[in-house]
Design a protein around this motif. Structure first.
Motif, PDB file in Angstrom:
ATOM      1  N   SER A   1      50.636  51.703   9.593  1.00  0.00           N
ATOM      2  CA  SER A   1      51.098  52.783   8.715  1.00  0.00           C
ATOM      3  C   SER A   1      50.004  53.841   8.621  1.00  0.00           C
ATOM      4  CB  SER A   1      51.424  52.236   7.331  1.00  0.00           C
ATOM      5  OG  SER A   1      52.499  51.358   7.413  1.00  0.00           O
TER       6      SER A   1
ATOM      7  N   LEU B   1      51.792  57.224   4.369  1.00  0.00           N
ATOM      8  CA  LEU B   1      52.437  56.475   3.300  1.00  0.00           C
ATOM      9  C   LEU B   1      53.164  57.421   2.356  1.00  0.00           C
ATOM     10  CD1 LEU B   1      49.419  54.191   2.320  1.00  0.00           C
ATOM     11  CD2 LEU B   1      51.402  53.530   3.701  1.00  0.00           C
ATOM     12  N   ALA B   2      54.270  56.949   1.805  1.00  0.00           N
ATOM     13  CA  ALA B   2      54.954  57.664   0.742  1.00  0.00           C
ATOM     14  C   ALA B   2      54.392  57.142  -0.569  1.00  0.00           C
ATOM     15  CB  ALA B   2      56.450  57.419   0.818  1.00  0.00           C
TER      16      ALA B   2
ATOM     17  N   TRP C   1      57.078  62.686  -5.394  1.00  0.00           N
ATOM     18  CA  TRP C   1      56.714  61.876  -4.242  1.00  0.00           C
ATOM     19  C   TRP C   1      55.993  62.739  -3.238  1.00  0.00           C
ATOM     20  CZ3 TRP C   1      57.008  56.683  -3.602  1.00  0.00           C
ATOM     21  CH2 TRP C   1      57.644  55.989  -4.634  1.00  0.00           C
TER      22      TRP C   1
ATOM     23  N   ARG D   1      62.357  59.787  -3.137  1.00  0.00           N
ATOM     24  CA  ARG D   1      61.584  58.591  -2.772  1.00  0.00           C
ATOM     25  C   ARG D   1      62.003  58.061  -1.408  1.00  0.00           C
ATOM     26  NH1 ARG D   1      62.929  52.929  -5.195  1.00  0.00           N
ATOM     27  NH2 ARG D   1      64.853  53.989  -4.801  1.00  0.00           N
TER      28      ARG D   1
ATOM     29  N   GLY E   1      59.658  58.107   2.198  1.00  0.00           N
ATOM     30  CA  GLY E   1      59.399  56.951   3.041  1.00  0.00           C
ATOM     31  C   GLY E   1      59.843  57.167   4.476  1.00  0.00           C
TER      32      GLY E   1
END
Length: 161
Positions: free
Chosen positions: A3, A6-7, A20, A52, A56
């Motif tokens: 990753s 990232l959110a 977010w 959100r 992501g």
């Protein structure tokens, strides 16, 4: 896949407002274009849940691009098709401490949802000059059918009675 992005949920200390953002996992710097896209969702009145989920999905796209050494702002059609294939065939990480014996995979519907967000993110980038119009044209180029299905009329497109 690691990753790289990232959110994350951020809270303003002054107002307490939540939003977010997409951050680089190594440096925790904001990805400016992804954050602008998420801000546009807020300005359009989208729900926090939508913001959100989109955060992501954009973070997943950016991480995939970095892993595959793809310029996120100029993906080719073949590279986007590879992303969709990867979304369906790559097992998801295990939840919790215990790993399951049966791997979990994303459904084709989930892959399509991710691709819809990626497409919207790239279209948003065209408006701001981050993405070329030619890149997005590949996503929505009209197709010509050379052999129509037997029940379709050539000019109107409706079924034959």
């Amino acid at each position: 896949m690691s990753s790289h992005f990232l959110a994350e949920r951020s809270v303003s200390p002054a107002t307490g407002a939540e939003q977010w953002v997409v951050v680089d996992a190594g440096t925790y710097t904001l990805h400016a274009q992804a954050c602008a896209y998420l801000a546009s969702l807020r300005s359009r009145g989208c729900s926090r849940s939508t913001e959100r989920a989109y955060a992501g999905r954009v973070a997943l796209y950016l991480s995939y691009c970095q892993d595959q050494r793809i310029d996120w702002a100029a993906p080719r059609f073949v590279e986007l098709a590879g992303l969709q294939r990867w979304l369906i065939t790559e097992p998801l990480p295990a939840r919790g401490r215990q790993s399951s014996l049966v791997p979990r995979f994303r459904s084709s519907g989930t892959a399509n949802a991710v691709m819809t967000v990626v497409s919207g993110f790239l279209r948003f980038g065209v408006v701001h000059g981050w993405v070329t119009p030619q890149t997005v044209a590949v996503l929505s180029e009209p197709k010509q059918l050379f052999h129509l299905p037997p029940r379709l009329r050539p000019r109107r497109g409706g079924p034959v009675p």
